[in-house]
Design a protein around this motif. Structure first.
Motif, short mmCIF file in Angstrom:
data_model
loop_
_atom_site.label_atom_id
_atom_site.label_comp_id
_atom_site.label_asym_id
_atom_site.label_seq_id
_atom_site.Cartn_x
_atom_site.Cartn_y
_atom_site.Cartn_z
N ALA A 232 -6.77 21.28 2.19
CA ALA A 232 -5.85 21.87 3.17
C ALA A 232 -6.36 23.20 3.71
O ALA A 232 -5.82 23.72 4.68
CB ALA A 232 -4.48 22.06 2.55
N LEU B 220 -8.32 23.86 8.47
CA LEU B 220 -7.20 23.69 9.39
C LEU B 220 -7.56 22.71 10.50
O LEU B 220 -8.50 22.93 11.24
CB LEU B 220 -6.76 25.03 9.97
CG LEU B 220 -5.38 24.89 10.61
CD1 LEU B 220 -4.54 26.09 10.33
CD2 LEU B 220 -5.46 24.58 12.08
N LEU C 260 -10.56 24.45 12.84
CA LEU C 260 -10.95 25.85 13.00
C LEU C 260 -12.04 26.13 11.98
O LEU C 260 -11.86 25.88 10.79
CB LEU C 260 -9.76 26.77 12.75
CG LEU C 260 -8.70 26.80 13.85
CD1 LEU C 260 -7.66 27.87 13.52
CD2 LEU C 260 -9.32 27.08 15.21
N PHE D 294 -11.84 30.84 9.85
CA PHE D 294 -10.45 30.58 9.47
C PHE D 294 -10.41 29.68 8.24
O PHE D 294 -11.05 28.63 8.21
CB PHE D 294 -9.68 29.91 10.61
CG PHE D 294 -8.19 29.97 10.44
CD1 PHE D 294 -7.45 31.00 10.99
CD2 PHE D 294 -7.53 29.01 9.68
CE1 PHE D 294 -6.07 31.07 10.80
CE2 PHE D 294 -6.16 29.07 9.49
CZ PHE D 294 -5.43 30.10 10.06
N ASP E 224 -7.33 28.19 5.77
CA ASP E 224 -5.87 28.17 5.62
C ASP E 224 -5.52 28.30 4.14
O ASP E 224 -5.06 27.35 3.51
CB ASP E 224 -5.30 26.88 6.24
CG ASP E 224 -3.83 27.04 6.59
OD1 ASP E 224 -3.28 28.13 6.34
OD2 ASP E 224 -3.23 26.08 7.09
N GLU E 225 -5.71 29.51 3.60
CA GLU E 225 -5.43 29.81 2.20
C GLU E 225 -3.97 29.47 1.89
O GLU E 225 -3.08 29.76 2.68
CB GLU E 225 -5.62 31.31 1.92
CG GLU E 225 -7.01 31.84 2.17
CD GLU E 225 -7.88 31.72 0.94
OE1 GLU E 225 -7.37 31.33 -0.13
OE2 GLU E 225 -9.09 32.01 1.05
N ARG E 226 -3.76 28.90 0.71
CA ARG E 226 -2.39 28.62 0.30
C ARG E 226 -1.60 29.92 0.16
O ARG E 226 -0.46 30.04 0.56
CB ARG E 226 -2.38 27.87 -1.04
CG ARG E 226 -0.97 27.51 -1.53
CD ARG E 226 -1.01 27.09 -2.99
NE ARG E 226 -1.86 25.92 -3.17
CZ ARG E 226 -1.44 24.66 -3.00
NH1 ARG E 226 -0.19 24.43 -2.65
NH2 ARG E 226 -2.26 23.65 -3.19
N ARG F 13 -6.54 34.77 6.18
CA ARG F 13 -6.84 33.43 6.67
C ARG F 13 -7.88 33.52 7.79
O ARG F 13 -8.84 32.77 7.80
CB ARG F 13 -5.55 32.76 7.16
CG ARG F 13 -4.57 32.56 5.99
CD ARG F 13 -3.53 31.51 6.31
NE ARG F 13 -2.58 31.99 7.30
CZ ARG F 13 -1.64 31.23 7.83
NH1 ARG F 13 -1.55 29.95 7.51
NH2 ARG F 13 -0.78 31.75 8.69
N GLU F 14 -7.68 34.45 8.71
CA GLU F 14 -8.69 34.66 9.76
C GLU F 14 -9.49 35.89 9.38
O GLU F 14 -8.93 36.92 9.03
CB GLU F 14 -7.99 34.85 11.12
CG GLU F 14 -8.96 34.95 12.27
CD GLU F 14 -8.29 34.94 13.64
OE1 GLU F 14 -7.24 34.30 13.81
OE2 GLU F 14 -8.83 35.61 14.54
#
Lengths: 571, 571
Positions: free
Chosen positions: A91, A94, A106, A139, A141-143, A153-154
């Motif tokens: 996950a 992204l 991304l 990017f 998408d860290e939990r 995240r970015e």
């Protein structure tokens, strides 16, 4: 820069939601602002530092012979399917579709894009070696994004990719980048270490991480007390003890232990030495093993090294612990009562455990343990592996000195990927013998935005940041006292600002109508190395006051000497 | 830079899928490569030019008093709902959700993010004026990306946002940016024009576009033959003709026109002057009008200006033409037979049409037209507006000279937004009187990647690109002839490379084992302004050969003078 044109945005109070000092100070110093979870706007002061880090990285990577490119942030999903990383990344990768329902991601990194480029653009070994890099937004998408830009995240990352015709070439490219990283972090004035690292999900054969040492670091680094050896604890080898397996001195006995669900309780209630106990952990087995679950046995006071475990061919990757339900279904006892004696499952024993004698372990029956277990006599030893984290005092695997542990923040990572990606993506060239050769790849990353935070973790005091010279957002600040009321102060301040600027120095000219105390506090918070205070009284004596942020000292300097004085301070 | 370390990636053939010359040359010169539709990787040569554009923009925008920041590419969708632009932008705004199903967009621009920042960070008029900008990746999910980086989906843009306490301040900020844009484009050596522009979907009260003039431009620019007046044709006013309405000379007659479905056919078959015909266009009416459809009447040889039409309060926005079915249902005739006489619909007449006499138009009956129509006598004139595009020869709206048309590529756009965004997002500060004041905003964009393409549209020949000095990827190239066989050539080339590099000049040292012809072709294609050829024969005469890409000339220069010669060429 005049503060009147600038967005200073300093804060007096420490924001509640910032846990680590770099996050707190980046918010307080007006370097960043949160836009959403893990997304930060770089305010002018922060961006100035970010760019200085970027430029140092760019210069040193250029010097190492790499060439800059710029790849899109948006990448086609199908490239990630080609290497199978679309699944591996989970996950964190992204994904989205565009207006025509085509799938994209991304970019968290760019192995696929660059390999696809090189397979199209490079056709002959004569065009090699080639090292292409970019400094570009990434990017993930860290939990649970946290610690500000440290785990955002970015973020901004330098990512380089080397292509060589053979392993020897790869090794040279790798060494050149290793050296470039050292030069860059040296120039930034950071206390860092290159450490041996596990290659993890990205794959490959050899790898170093670059860690900035700091209490708040998420990683543990193992150092030798005597040599240059340093490794991430994930990677640091725990040697087999030099001692031999001692002969039994106790009989094995079955003991009722109804209130001892943990090693700590067992040790306390039965007056055992913790070094005479073991923990038995059930994990999912790999397809190599003729069972769903395999047991890993480590000493009671040791920690399982999950990376080492996962790297064993007998253990499923990613590592997955068995649940209590699974354990009960299999053994009829809970996780607090497991042990090797009578265990009808394959198990692997840690090197240290393999030389233990007269030790205690669960009996695979609830509320019962065996004490006085001895290998061979009571249970067969079987497979022995390095399963645990090293601890302080362990002999160093380099053969010299003992292990010491420090915390580090990973700011860089270099990998010898080999043909891991180039094979899957069929990235080859015509070799000297006229045949197609699959290329040897290296990949290299520096977390540019994370470097900024890590520099603060290492360089601050109760008043704010103390920037290393090369990273300071401004090298010098000017504090004019009561400029509105004194034409002399105004004139001297304007002249000094013009002179320093003309000398190519980054100056913050604080032309706000604020009390000097407010200005000093802001400049200390922002961490400007050199401050010049201009007041009527000292001007009458032909002097300005110089303040050194790092040393915390003040001194008077003749107005006629001040520009030269500052130039020398900076040089 | 040595070509042996570099990724030159030039192409001999023009790629089939590249329509415009800049796209062709950027591919051929190894500046960009397509990753997916509208997504391009910048190869080293392209990135060098992109960075030069970026740096010039940065310097001039800094000089105008703006301060650089960096905002995330990923923006929360809810900010776009606050201003209502989430709907207005349509499918160009790329939306997605993160792993926690929270909605985000890829930034096409950053009015919302910056306004949200300023409303949090700026509290007093004393902190104003403030102008914040970034040079950051943008994304617009174009339906039909084309022309390479000219209309890509991912691109680099400088976007600035000014905040002022009042309209006078906004005007000053706007003027400063206007001037900075001119300075930047001047430094880049571009033939450009600032032109009056419509404010379009972004809203606001005043606007200029900056166009680079080029045949391939998508926009038409109207210039005055006598003054500085220039406007996008969308915006250029078509003045009311100076002539008065002439008295009728013909009777109105109903004519059978079975084979005249278009103005061209009508004119041809009935020997009419096209200036004596009108077109009647049915468009959706706004809620201001007591009908679903409204007719717009323009002269037969004129074009409807959709922006002017859309800006009328009587017309629905966005402009929507009625379909043939809708027209038939309403009138009982097709679109080829419409006209004002007997029309039971509201209509608006173009200024030029309002002074026409004895003209022809459809009779609102299939295959029939009226000829000899006169306003007042045959049909009431009603509402008159500027509905059409200007044409060459029209009087200029500035009052001096006549209109001339040229094509342009929009590379910059500046807007006086006023309180359009700040009101919706409640972005105000404490004013001098202690009351909240909603801020006056300006916004300013430069399409950094598009500038690169537009510079090529203006500067090329059959051999490739001819860069303006400030944008060239390399200022000088060195072509050694037969270096492998001549130690003298090699030594001279290495020395020259070292000397020029030490002088801070960007040099491409072509150390490939290629024929000189291949090297010359590549350097011409890439557009390097100055080339120095080093051969044994000229060295024996103490000379090197200098080639000027722009002038196409060659000359011998003494080896002892060559560095100074090049320095002067560059200065």
């Amino acid at each position: 820069m005049r503060t009147s044109n600038y967005l200073l945005s300093t804060l007096k109070e420490t924001p509640n939601d910032a846990e680590v000092v770099s996050h707190q100070l980046m918010l307080r110093a007006g370097m960043i602002r949160k836009l959403a979870s893990g997304l930060y706007t770089w305010l002018p002061t922060g961006l100035r530092v970010l760019r200085k880090v970027e430029n140092i990285v760019r210069e040193e990577i250029n010097n190492a012979g790499a060439v800059e490119t710029l790849m899109p942030v948006v990448q086609p999903f199908e490239l990630w399917e080609e290497t199978g990383r679309s699944e591996k990344m989970g996950a964190e990768l992204l994904r989205f579709t565009d207006r025509h329902d085509r799938p994209f991601v991304l970019s968290p990194t760019a192995e696929e894009v660059i390999t696809s480029l090189v397979r199209n653009e490079v056709s002959s070994y004569k065009q090699l070696p080639l090292n292409l890099y970019q400094i570009q937004t990434k990017f993930r998408d860290e939990r649970r994004p946290r610690f500000g830009v440290m785990r955002a995240r970015e973020f901004s990352m330098m990512d380089a990719y080397s292509f060589d015709i053979d392993k020897e070439g790869l090794k040279q490219s790798y060494e050149a980048m290793h050296e470039a990283y050292c030069k860059a972090f040296d120039r930034m004035g950071l206390d860092y270490r290159p450490v041996l690292a596990d290659t993890g999900a990205i794959g490959g054969s050899g790898s170093h991480e670059f860690h900035v040492l700091a209490e708040s670091g998420e990683d543990l680094i193992a150092f030798s007390s005597e040599s240059d050896y340093a490794a991430n604890i994930e990677k640091a080898e725990a040697l087999a003890p030099a001692t031999e397996l001692a002969a039994p001195t106790q009989e094995m006995t079955l003991v009722d232990t109804p209130n001892a669900k943990t090693i700590a309780e067992l040790v306390e209630q039965f007056d055992l030495a913790i070094e005479k106990t073991v923990k038995t952990l059930f994990v999912k087995a790999s397809d190599d093993v003729d069972a769903d679950i395999i047991a890993l046995i480590i000493r009671g006071d040791h920690e399982l090294n999950e990376v080492k475990a996962e790297n064993l061919k007998e253990v499923a990757s990613p590592l997955e612990m068995a649940t209590e339900e699974e354990i009960r279904a299999l053994i009829g006892a809970g996780p607090g009562s497991l042990g090797p004696v009578g265990l009808e499952l394959p198990f692997i024993v840690d090197r240290t455990v393999a030389v233990m004698s007269d030790f205690g372990a669960g009996a695979n029956v609830d509320d019962k343990h065996y004490f006085g277990i001895n290998w061979g006599r009571d249970v067969e030893l079987g497979q022995i592996e390095d399963l645990r984290n090293v601890v302080e005092g362990d002999p160093s695997p380099c053969g010299q000195g003992t292990i010491q542990l420090k915390r580090g923040i990973e700011v860089g990572h270099i990998f010898q990927l080999g043909t891991n990606y180039s094979e899957k993506m069929n990235c080859g060239v015509l070799g000297p013998n006229g045949k197609n050769v699959i290329l040897e790849m290296g990949c290299y990353g520096i977390g540019v935005s994370r470097v900024v935070a890590s520099a603060i973790e290492q360089n601050h005091d109760e008043n704010g940041i103390i920037w290393p010279a090369a990273l300071a957002p401004f090298q010098v600040s000017i504090v004019p006292m009561n400029m509105a009321k004194s034409a002399e102060v105004k004139e001297a301040a304007e002249k000094l600002y013009a002179d320093l600027t003309a000398a190519g120095i980054d100056v913050l000219f604080d032309d706000r109508k604020e009390r000097p105390g407010v200005m000093f506090a802001d400049h200390e918070l922002i961490g400007i190395p050199h401050t010049i205070v201009i007041g009527n009284r000292s001007l009458e004596n032909g002097e300005m006051e110089y303040k050194d942020r790092h040393a915390g000292t003040k001194e008077g300097v003749a107005v006629t000497d001040i520009v030269e004085f500052i130039k020398q301070k900076i040089a």
